[in-house]
Design an enzyme around this catalytic site. Structure first.
Site, PDB file in Angstrom:
ATOM      1  N   LYS A 175       8.547  22.652  17.504  1.00 11.93           N
ATOM      2  CA  LYS A 175       8.499  23.281  16.182  1.00 11.93           C
ATOM      3  C   LYS A 175       8.625  24.807  16.247  1.00 11.93           C
ATOM      4  O   LYS A 175       8.142  25.430  17.194  1.00 11.93           O
ATOM      5  CB  LYS A 175       7.168  22.931  15.493  1.00 11.93           C
ATOM      6  CG  LYS A 175       6.817  21.455  15.575  1.00 11.93           C
ATOM      7  CD  LYS A 175       5.569  21.069  14.822  1.00 11.93           C
ATOM      8  CE  LYS A 175       5.141  19.645  15.141  1.00 11.93           C
ATOM      9  NZ  LYS A 175       4.235  19.529  16.280  1.00 11.93           N
ATOM     10  N   MET A 208      14.176   7.473  15.755  1.00  7.54           N
ATOM     11  CA  MET A 208      12.909   8.080  16.167  1.00  7.54           C
ATOM     12  C   MET A 208      11.860   6.978  16.340  1.00  7.54           C
ATOM     13  O   MET A 208      11.542   6.265  15.387  1.00  7.54           O
ATOM     14  CB  MET A 208      12.434   9.064  15.086  1.00  7.54           C
ATOM     15  CG  MET A 208      11.066   9.658  15.386  1.00  7.54           C
ATOM     16  SD  MET A 208      10.568  10.906  14.148  1.00  7.54           S
ATOM     17  CE  MET A 208      10.133   9.834  12.778  1.00  7.54           C
ATOM     18  N   PRO A 209      11.318   6.807  17.573  1.00  4.86           N
ATOM     19  CA  PRO A 209      10.280   5.785  17.758  1.00  4.86           C
ATOM     20  C   PRO A 209       9.079   6.060  16.839  1.00  4.86           C
ATOM     21  O   PRO A 209       8.656   7.206  16.668  1.00  4.86           O
ATOM     22  CB  PRO A 209       9.889   5.936  19.237  1.00  4.86           C
ATOM     23  CG  PRO A 209      11.052   6.617  19.880  1.00  4.86           C
ATOM     24  CD  PRO A 209      11.639   7.510  18.826  1.00  4.86           C
ATOM     25  N   GLY A 249      21.286  10.106  11.808  1.00  8.90           N
ATOM     26  CA  GLY A 249      21.908   9.030  12.596  1.00  8.90           C
ATOM     27  C   GLY A 249      21.152   8.694  13.872  1.00  8.90           C
ATOM     28  O   GLY A 249      21.450   7.697  14.517  1.00  8.90           O
ATOM     29  N   LEU A 284       5.974   5.368  17.162  1.00  7.19           N
ATOM     30  CA  LEU A 284       4.719   5.800  17.780  1.00  7.19           C
ATOM     31  C   LEU A 284       5.044   6.880  18.800  1.00  7.19           C
ATOM     32  O   LEU A 284       5.898   6.685  19.671  1.00  7.19           O
ATOM     33  CB  LEU A 284       4.015   4.631  18.475  1.00  7.19           C
ATOM     34  CG  LEU A 284       2.652   5.019  19.058  1.00  7.19           C
ATOM     35  CD1 LEU A 284       1.605   5.196  17.962  1.00  7.19           C
ATOM     36  CD2 LEU A 284       2.167   3.994  20.067  1.00  7.19           C
ATOM     37  N   GLY A 285       4.362   8.017  18.658  1.00 10.65           N
ATOM     38  CA  GLY A 285       4.591   9.116  19.588  1.00 10.65           C
ATOM     39  C   GLY A 285       3.274   9.602  20.157  1.00 10.65           C
ATOM     40  O   GLY A 285       2.195   9.129  19.783  1.00 10.65           O
ATOM     41  N   LEU A 286       3.393  10.565  21.057  1.00  7.91           N
ATOM     42  CA  LEU A 286       2.194  11.137  21.670  1.00  7.91           C
ATOM     43  C   LEU A 286       1.988  12.559  21.152  1.00  7.91           C
ATOM     44  O   LEU A 286       2.868  13.402  21.291  1.00  7.91           O
ATOM     45  CB  LEU A 286       2.366  11.173  23.200  1.00  7.91           C
ATOM     46  CG  LEU A 286       1.217  11.853  23.959  1.00  7.91           C
ATOM     47  CD1 LEU A 286      -0.056  11.007  23.900  1.00  7.91           C
ATOM     48  CD2 LEU A 286       1.610  12.093  25.414  1.00  7.91           C
ATOM     49  N   GLY A 287       0.809  12.818  20.567  1.00 11.43           N
ATOM     50  CA  GLY A 287       0.449  14.173  20.138  1.00 11.43           C
ATOM     51  C   GLY A 287      -0.017  14.976  21.339  1.00 11.43           C
ATOM     52  O   GLY A 287      -0.648  14.432  22.250  1.00 11.43           O
ATOM     53  N   ASP A 339       5.404  14.712  20.883  1.00  9.22           N
ATOM     54  CA  ASP A 339       5.340  15.774  19.884  1.00  9.22           C
ATOM     55  C   ASP A 339       4.691  17.031  20.461  1.00  9.22           C
ATOM     56  O   ASP A 339       3.561  16.975  20.947  1.00  9.22           O
ATOM     57  CB  ASP A 339       4.503  15.312  18.679  1.00  9.22           C
ATOM     58  CG  ASP A 339       4.429  16.397  17.613  1.00  9.22           C
ATOM     59  OD1 ASP A 339       5.440  16.571  16.909  1.00  9.22           O
ATOM     60  OD2 ASP A 339       3.398  17.095  17.520  1.00  9.22           O
ATOM     61  N   TYR A 345       1.612  25.315  20.463  1.00 16.43           N
ATOM     62  CA  TYR A 345       0.599  24.587  21.250  1.00 16.43           C
ATOM     63  C   TYR A 345       0.520  25.089  22.705  1.00 16.43           C
ATOM     64  O   TYR A 345      -0.414  24.738  23.420  1.00 16.43           O
ATOM     65  CB  TYR A 345       0.895  23.078  21.311  1.00 16.43           C
ATOM     66  CG  TYR A 345       1.012  22.355  19.989  1.00 16.43           C
ATOM     67  CD1 TYR A 345       0.605  22.944  18.789  1.00 16.43           C
ATOM     68  CD2 TYR A 345       1.531  21.059  19.935  1.00 16.43           C
ATOM     69  CE1 TYR A 345       0.735  22.268  17.587  1.00 16.43           C
ATOM     70  CE2 TYR A 345       1.645  20.387  18.730  1.00 16.43           C
ATOM     71  CZ  TYR A 345       1.260  20.994  17.559  1.00 16.43           C
ATOM     72  OH  TYR A 345       1.390  20.320  16.373  1.00 16.43           O
TER      73      TYR A 345
HETATM   74  P1  NAP Z   1      -5.777  12.799  16.154  1.00 20.28           P
HETATM   75  O1  NAP Z   1      -4.614  12.257  16.875  1.00 20.28           O
HETATM   76  O2  NAP Z   1      -6.201  12.223  14.849  1.00 20.28           O
HETATM   77  O3  NAP Z   1      -7.075  12.777  17.065  1.00 20.28           O
HETATM   78  C1  NAP Z   1      -7.069  13.078  18.420  1.00 20.28           C
HETATM   79  C2  NAP Z   1      -8.466  12.796  18.951  1.00 20.28           C
HETATM   80  O4  NAP Z   1      -8.744  11.401  18.838  1.00 20.28           O
HETATM   81  C3  NAP Z   1      -8.629  13.178  20.387  1.00 20.28           C
HETATM   82  O5  NAP Z   1      -9.869  13.826  20.527  1.00 20.28           O
HETATM   83  C4  NAP Z   1      -8.622  11.844  21.145  1.00 20.28           C
HETATM   84  O6  NAP Z   1      -9.482  11.905  22.265  1.00 20.28           O
HETATM   85  C5  NAP Z   1      -9.147  10.879  20.107  1.00 20.28           C
HETATM   86  N1  NAP Z   1      -8.559   9.535  20.249  1.00 20.28           N
HETATM   87  C6  NAP Z   1      -7.281   9.204  20.552  1.00 20.28           C
HETATM   88  N2  NAP Z   1      -7.116   7.876  20.577  1.00 20.28           N
HETATM   89  C7  NAP Z   1      -8.325   7.333  20.277  1.00 20.28           C
HETATM   90  C8  NAP Z   1      -8.782   5.997  20.166  1.00 20.28           C
HETATM   91  N3  NAP Z   1      -7.988   4.953  20.342  1.00 20.28           N
HETATM   92  N4  NAP Z   1     -10.105   5.813  19.850  1.00 20.28           N
HETATM   93  C9  NAP Z   1     -10.933   6.867  19.659  1.00 20.28           C
HETATM   94  N5  NAP Z   1     -10.558   8.156  19.762  1.00 20.28           N
HETATM   95  C10 NAP Z   1      -9.240   8.393  20.068  1.00 20.28           C
HETATM   96  O7  NAP Z   1      -5.593  14.392  15.887  1.00 20.28           O
HETATM   97  P2  NAP Z   1      -4.576  15.519  16.355  1.00 20.28           P
HETATM   98  O8  NAP Z   1      -4.483  15.582  17.829  1.00 20.28           O
HETATM   99  O9  NAP Z   1      -4.963  16.759  15.653  1.00 20.28           O
HETATM  100  O10 NAP Z   1      -3.177  15.044  15.776  1.00 20.28           O
HETATM  101  C11 NAP Z   1      -2.226  14.366  16.576  1.00 20.28           C
HETATM  102  C12 NAP Z   1      -1.051  15.240  16.944  1.00 20.28           C
HETATM  103  O11 NAP Z   1      -0.355  15.665  15.769  1.00 20.28           O
HETATM  104  C13 NAP Z   1      -1.414  16.582  17.619  1.00 20.28           C
HETATM  105  O12 NAP Z   1      -1.814  16.399  18.950  1.00 20.28           O
HETATM  106  C14 NAP Z   1      -0.129  17.339  17.428  1.00 20.28           C
HETATM  107  O13 NAP Z   1       0.853  16.909  18.345  1.00 20.28           O
HETATM  108  C15 NAP Z   1       0.236  16.930  15.998  1.00 20.28           C
HETATM  109  N6  NAP Z   1      -0.258  17.868  14.951  1.00 20.28           N
HETATM  110  C16 NAP Z   1       0.666  18.512  14.173  1.00 20.28           C
HETATM  111  C17 NAP Z   1       0.250  19.418  13.211  1.00 20.28           C
HETATM  112  C18 NAP Z   1       1.266  20.132  12.365  1.00 20.28           C
HETATM  113  O14 NAP Z   1       0.924  21.118  11.691  1.00 20.28           O
HETATM  114  N7  NAP Z   1       2.501  19.685  12.364  1.00 20.28           N
HETATM  115  C19 NAP Z   1      -1.121  19.671  13.007  1.00 20.28           C
HETATM  116  C20 NAP Z   1      -2.044  18.983  13.802  1.00 20.28           C
HETATM  117  C21 NAP Z   1      -1.593  18.075  14.746  1.00 20.28           C
HETATM  118  P3  NAP Z   1      -8.978  11.568  23.788  1.00 20.28           P
HETATM  119  O15 NAP Z   1      -7.835  12.506  24.095  1.00 20.28           O
HETATM  120  O16 NAP Z   1     -10.184  11.834  24.608  1.00 20.28           O
HETATM  121  O17 NAP Z   1      -8.556  10.128  23.773  1.00 20.28           O
END
Ligand code: NAP
Length: 311
Positions: free
Chosen positions: A82, A16-17, A13, A19-22, A48, A53
């Site tokens: 998580k 969830m937006p 219910g 687009l989020g921030l990793g 997120d 982390y």
């Molecule tokens: P990602 O979002 O695919 O890539 C992040 C990288 O891309 C960073 O080095 C960032 O650099 C760069 N970037 C961001 N925006 C950009 C743009 N517009 N143009 C060019 N480069 C860009 O990979 P991720 O961080 O691994 O995944 C995102 C999030 O998902 C994580 O941060 C985490 O919260 C979550 N995650 C969850 C799991 C899981 O097991 N549930 C696993 C992995 C990740 P800058 O910071 O320098 O911009």
């Protein structure tokens, strides 16, 4: 800007937006807190994180500061965290959740996910155990009843594992979300369609193939440089990153790109003024090569019955 971001109505219910921030990385002190403050002021509402982390305390402090300054209200945010793999035993779930709440300085979590289907004895994932995620799920349901979390879900689960939860005896709450890797090189159309059919929302992590993340292999393919994506971007006057995010939104899942760079945070939010054609969406689906950027991290559990990925 936040009113431009569409939401997915979860089966619990809550909204969830999309687009989020990793926030996963090996950050320098204050880096993630500053990124969170910048992002929220730009209109990001979905953040997120995960116990693993180690970013929960900085995120919590950043949010608290903005709340105290009157820039945001807690209820306007959607905070995801998580349960890590060594807390799957049912009696460990609530203490682990309370630890995250304390680290965040919050009294509820919007969405709490089982981070990975396999339980381990250790934080580094070297000693898998036989704890069943169905038992962990029952303990997750109790967190909702206690008001500690609003919605519960899973991460890195495959279709059969989602199905097993849906069919479990005495299921009280269906998973509201499955957070999995989703990128043009790992399109996961089958898993997405299954989840849409059964009302389980999907969040896509590593949409850009996680360039710059410490664990990424040197020869990992770079989707941001893919000629098809670059060409589509030129057509709409958008970057590859924006095209990838837009492609995900139009396919019906949320995305959580990580950035700590203000101009890339702005760029990643600027995806709600254009629409990819069906033809472009299909051209990007054709790029799928089943490439999972973190598969090599899970070698210690490859033969475990709950290993979620293709072998
Ligand atoms: P990602 O979002 O695919 O890539 C992040 C990288 O891309 C960073 O080095 C960032 O650099 C760069 N970037 C961001 N925006 C950009 C743009 N517009 N143009 C060019 N480069 C860009 O990979 P991720 O961080 O691994 O995944 C995102 C999030 O998902 C994580 O941060 C985490 O919260 C979550 N995650 C969850 C799991 C899981 O097991 N549930 C696993 C992995 C990740 P800058 O910071 O320098 O911009």
């Amino acid at each position: 800007m936040s009113d431009k971001v569409p939401s997915i109505r979860l089966n619990s219910g809550y909204d969830m937006p999309m687009l989020g921030l990793g926030t996963y990385n090996s950050f320098k002190p204050n880096e993630v807190g500053d990124a969170v403050k910048t992002a929220i002021q730009m209109g990001y509402r979905h953040i997120d994180t995960a116990w693993r982390y180690t970013t929960e305390p900085e995120i919590g402090a950043a949010v608290k500061e903005l709340i105290q300054e009157g820039k945001i209200k807690r209820e306007e945010l959607f905070i995801v965290t998580k349960l890590w793999v060594q807390f799957h035993e049912p009696d460990q779930v609530e203490p682990a959740c309370r630890q995250s709440l304390e680290a965040l300085g919050m009294d509820y979590i919007d969405l709490y996910l089982i981070h990975f289907p396999i339980a381990f004895e250790d934080m580094e994932m070297t000693k898998p155990t036989s704890t069943d995620y169905l038992d962990t799920w029952r303990a997750m349901e109790k967190l909702v009843d206690k008001g500690l979390v609003r919605s519960i879900g899973v991460s890195n689960f495959n279709k059969q594992q989602l199905e097993r939860i849906l069919k479990m005896d005495g299921l009280k709450y269906k998973p509201a979300n499955n957070q999995v890797e989703m990128s043009p090189y790992l399109a996961q159309e089958d898993l997405l369609q299954f989840s849409l059919k059964y009302g389980i929302s999907t969040s896509g992590y590593a949409p850009f193939g996680a360039p710059g993340q410490v664990y990424i292999l040197k020869d990992a393919p770079k989707n941001l440089e893919d000629p098809t994506i670059v060409k589509i971007g030129r057509k709409y006057n958008k970057s590859s990153a924006q095209v990838i995010l837009r492609w995900g939104i139009q396919r019906g899942f949320a995305l959580i790109p990580k950035s700590t760079n203000p101009s890339r945070l702005t760029q990643n939010m600027d995806i709600f003024d254009f629409k990819l054609s069906e033809e472009d969406i299909k051209a990007m689906l054709a790029l799928d090569r089943g490439y999972r950027c973190n598969a090599h991290l899970f070698q210690a559990c490859k033969d475990h019955p709950f290993y979620p990925f293709e072998k």
